[in-house]
Design an enzyme around this catalytic site. Structure first.
Site, PDB file in Angstrom:
ATOM      1  N   ALA A  14       3.909  61.202  86.941  1.00 27.47           N
ATOM      2  CA  ALA A  14       3.434  60.058  86.160  1.00 27.47           C
ATOM      3  C   ALA A  14       2.434  60.482  85.088  1.00 27.47           C
ATOM      4  O   ALA A  14       1.509  59.734  84.766  1.00 27.47           O
ATOM      5  CB  ALA A  14       2.802  59.024  87.089  1.00 27.47           C
ATOM      6  N   THR A  86       8.220  68.843  83.443  1.00 29.65           N
ATOM      7  CA  THR A  86       8.282  68.421  84.839  1.00 29.65           C
ATOM      8  C   THR A  86       8.030  69.570  85.809  1.00 29.65           C
ATOM      9  O   THR A  86       7.425  69.376  86.868  1.00 29.65           O
ATOM     10  CB  THR A  86       9.643  67.798  85.128  1.00 29.65           C
ATOM     11  OG1 THR A  86      10.686  68.742  84.796  1.00 29.65           O
ATOM     12  CG2 THR A  86       9.855  66.529  84.307  1.00 29.65           C
ATOM     13  N   HIS A 368       0.972   8.757  83.165  1.00 32.63           N
ATOM     14  CA  HIS A 368       1.043   8.835  81.705  1.00 32.63           C
ATOM     15  C   HIS A 368      -0.271   9.294  81.107  1.00 32.63           C
ATOM     16  O   HIS A 368      -1.328   8.729  81.386  1.00 32.63           O
ATOM     17  CB  HIS A 368       1.374   7.468  81.084  1.00 32.63           C
ATOM     18  CG  HIS A 368       2.404   6.678  81.811  1.00 32.63           C
ATOM     19  ND1 HIS A 368       3.746   6.910  81.690  1.00 32.63           N
ATOM     20  CD2 HIS A 368       2.284   5.644  82.684  1.00 32.63           C
ATOM     21  CE1 HIS A 368       4.419   6.066  82.446  1.00 32.63           C
ATOM     22  NE2 HIS A 368       3.550   5.288  83.067  1.00 32.63           N
ATOM     23  N   ASN A 382      -4.086   4.741  91.799  1.00 31.18           N
ATOM     24  CA  ASN A 382      -3.304   4.650  90.568  1.00 31.18           C
ATOM     25  C   ASN A 382      -4.228   4.896  89.375  1.00 31.18           C
ATOM     26  O   ASN A 382      -5.248   4.216  89.212  1.00 31.18           O
ATOM     27  CB  ASN A 382      -2.643   3.275  90.430  1.00 31.18           C
ATOM     28  CG  ASN A 382      -1.688   3.233  89.246  1.00 31.18           C
ATOM     29  OD1 ASN A 382      -0.570   3.737  89.308  1.00 31.18           O
ATOM     30  ND2 ASN A 382      -2.140   2.640  88.146  1.00 31.18           N
ATOM     31  N   TYR A 392     -17.356  17.324  81.313  1.00 30.35           N
ATOM     32  CA  TYR A 392     -18.125  18.408  80.679  1.00 30.35           C
ATOM     33  C   TYR A 392     -19.046  17.826  79.626  1.00 30.35           C
ATOM     34  O   TYR A 392     -18.605  17.113  78.715  1.00 30.35           O
ATOM     35  CB  TYR A 392     -17.161  19.413  80.054  1.00 30.35           C
ATOM     36  CG  TYR A 392     -17.815  20.642  79.471  1.00 30.35           C
ATOM     37  CD1 TYR A 392     -18.721  21.395  80.199  1.00 30.35           C
ATOM     38  CD2 TYR A 392     -17.504  21.054  78.169  1.00 30.35           C
ATOM     39  CE1 TYR A 392     -19.306  22.533  79.645  1.00 30.35           C
ATOM     40  CE2 TYR A 392     -18.081  22.187  77.618  1.00 30.35           C
ATOM     41  CZ  TYR A 392     -18.985  22.925  78.362  1.00 30.35           C
ATOM     42  OH  TYR A 392     -19.569  24.051  77.817  1.00 30.35           O
ATOM     43  N   ALA A 428      -9.190  -2.182  82.189  1.00 34.98           N
ATOM     44  CA  ALA A 428      -8.651  -1.360  81.106  1.00 34.98           C
ATOM     45  C   ALA A 428      -9.658  -1.271  79.968  1.00 34.98           C
ATOM     46  O   ALA A 428     -10.389  -2.219  79.675  1.00 34.98           O
ATOM     47  CB  ALA A 428      -7.341  -1.945  80.603  1.00 34.98           C
ATOM     48  N   ARG A 445     -17.040  -2.755  78.519  1.00 31.89           N
ATOM     49  CA  ARG A 445     -16.542  -2.741  77.150  1.00 31.89           C
ATOM     50  C   ARG A 445     -17.231  -3.883  76.406  1.00 31.89           C
ATOM     51  O   ARG A 445     -17.729  -4.839  77.011  1.00 31.89           O
ATOM     52  CB  ARG A 445     -15.025  -2.914  77.119  1.00 31.89           C
ATOM     53  CG  ARG A 445     -14.510  -4.185  77.756  1.00 31.89           C
ATOM     54  CD  ARG A 445     -13.004  -4.123  77.970  1.00 31.89           C
ATOM     55  NE  ARG A 445     -12.506  -5.374  78.532  1.00 31.89           N
ATOM     56  CZ  ARG A 445     -11.385  -5.477  79.223  1.00 31.89           C
ATOM     57  NH1 ARG A 445     -10.666  -4.392  79.461  1.00 31.89           N
ATOM     58  NH2 ARG A 445     -10.985  -6.644  79.683  1.00 31.89           N
TER      59      ARG A 445
END
Length: 501
Positions: A14, A86, A368, A382, A392, A428, A445
């Site tokens: 090798a 060799t 999704h 869910n 982060y 949502a 919201r």
């Protein structure tokens, strides 16, 4: 064979410079089906319990690091400081010869099988031969670099291709470069080697010629050429990997795995696949991945260092790295699991969902457009479309806990660290910064304001603003008129009169 191997030690050559690869490293570092080239002969001899010395030279630290990284026993190294062929490489190992028989193989032979080595050793020992070697028939004249085996009566002569005359006839019988020598013969013959007049190098095949000239017993065995191919160029690497991958796919086919468009599938040597599994075109399964029974691995999926349990479906273009997917789960399409993600049984991680360092319980869904990072998600949860776990802050990563049965509304931003309680619901569009208790409902919201019949007024305002903007744009785009050109008439120089003198 174990009783035979007690008297055999191996030498792997090798030290070569890999000049025909035309790269900066050594060819022995390149992988075939996920394993470095040098490790194929090393592991082969290790499986046969043959203690092995590896001759290193060019890029020796790299080669030694690769071998040592596999933590095999019975391996030692000797350096060939100058690469002089060799024969010279074999000679530098002389101080390490201790067994009765010395097996020699090149380090760039990834396709050699256990059967070939066992057959060579057995033939050599049973015939009480002084030297035995492997030969093969190569019908392709474009394949170069192999020594040619020439029979003259009962004698066998090996000529290096470099030493053959240009007009030499085509000889299809080639020297594989795998030898076994009786140590007593090798100790006599090694000092009889002389350098080639063409290259100045010492060659191992000259030991065979020495044996024939001095009536030593020489044995040969035949092997298929594809099994003894050496790798000296990147093209030969590609050919060898194709053959190895074909061998692997054939093995798994014989064990009940179906491959669609098999030539387009990449498979590493250390993966396992359960029977009944179907692997689609373009799939990559790498780095010791474990695939269970009756799975569907669909087109262009990449699975690396991961475990996929039984009856899992991986839909197209999904990427799974260093993760665990439990039974009956569905992943993808276009999902990305990385860095120790665990997906529970019967869960569904769907389109364009990315997860990292996250555990997901049984029967949970994120179907999704979601990002789940550093999260612990319970069972029967869910996750709504567009949800992001904000883990982060630019300095530290924090954890998010979503307990069993929680329902996260679409387009949620969960600002970690945060905990969503058991059976809780979030509305949502919420941006949540505080914990939500068990069975709680959280909405975060701004309040909606609705002005009745205001839409036509708004449209008119927008239209007027657009027209005004267009007028201003045209006004500012008109180039200003050039300034008038001013000319000056030259006057004669002033002269004083006599009266002014």
């Amino acid at each position: 064979m174990a009783s035979f191997n007690a008297s055999v030690q191996g030498i792997i050559l090798a030290a070569g410079r890999s000049t025909r690869f035309k790269t900066e490293g050594t060819k022995l570092q390149y992988t075939l089906c996920g394993q470095e080239m040098i490790m194929f002969p090393v592991k082969l001899l290790n499986q046969l319990d043959i203690p092995t010395t590896i001759v290193v030279g060019h890029k020796k630290e790299l080669v030694m690091s690769i071998v040592n990284g596999h933590n095999l026993s019975g391996i030692s190294f000797i350096e060939q400081k100058e690469q002089q062929g060799t024969g010279h490489a074999l000679k530098v190992t002389q101080s390490a010869w201790s067994a009765d028989h010395i097996l020699v193989i090149n380090g760039d032979m990834p396709l050699v099988t256990r059967d070939t080595i066992e057959n060579l050793i057995q033939t050599h020992l049973e015939a009480f031969a002084d030297v035995s070697f492997v030969k093969a028939h190569n019908q392709d004249p474009t394949i170069r670099g192999y020594g040619r085996v020439i029979r003259k009566g009962s004698s066998v002569i090996v000529k290096e291709e470099k030493d053959l005359p240009v007009d030499a006839p085509i000889i299809c019988c080639v020297n594989a470069g795998i030898y076994i020598f009786k140590r007593s013969f090798l100790e006599k013959g090694i000092d009889r080697l002389t350098p080639s007049t063409v290259t100045g190098e010492w060659y191992i095949p000259d030991l065979i010629n020495f044996a024939n000239d001095n009536r030593y017993h020489v044995e040969t065995i035949d092997a298929a050429f594809d099994l003894i191919r050496g790798v000296n160029t990147l093209k030969e690497l590609w050919e060898a990997e194709y053959l190895k991958r074909t061998e692997l796919i054939s093995y798994w086919m014989s064990n009940g795995v179906q491959f669609s468009v098999a030539p387009h599938i990449q498979l590493d040597i250390d993966v396992t696949i359960g029977s009944g599994t179907i692997v689609g075109p373009g799939a990559l399964i790498k780095k010791g991945s474990r695939i269970g029974r009756n799975c569907r691995i669909e087109a262009y999926t990449s699975i690396t260092a991961s475990t996929i349990e039984e009856n899992v479906t991986i839909l197209p273009f999904s990427v799974i790295n260093e993760s665990h997917v439990a039974a009956e789960a569905i992943i993808g399409p276009f999902a990305h699991l990385r860095n120790n993600v665990t997906v529970g049984a019967h869960s569904h991680i769907g389109s364009f969902v990315e997860a990292t360092k996250t555990t997901i319980g049984e029967y949970s869904k994120a179907k999704h457009l979601a990002y789940l990072g550093n999260a612990h998600i319970g069972s029967h949860v869910n996750i709504g479309a567009g949800t992001i776990v904000c883990n982060y802050n630019g300095v530290n990563k924090s954890e998010t806990i979503i307990k069993d049965g929680a329902q996260i509304g679409a387009l949620n931003a969960l600002i970690a660290p945060i905990s969503i309680g058991q059976e809780a619901i979030t509305a949502a569009g919420s941006s949540l910064t505080e914990n939500v208790p068990d069975n709680g409902f959280a909405i975060a919201r701004t309040q909606q304001t609705t002005k009745h019949a205001y839409a036509p007024i708004l449209r008119e305002k927008l239209k007027n603003k657009k027209n005004l903007d267009e007028v201003l744009q045209k006004t500012t785009s008109v180039s200003p008129a050039p300034a008038p050109k001013v000319t000056y008439e030259a006057k004669p120089a002033y002269k004083k009169t006599n009266s002014e003198l």
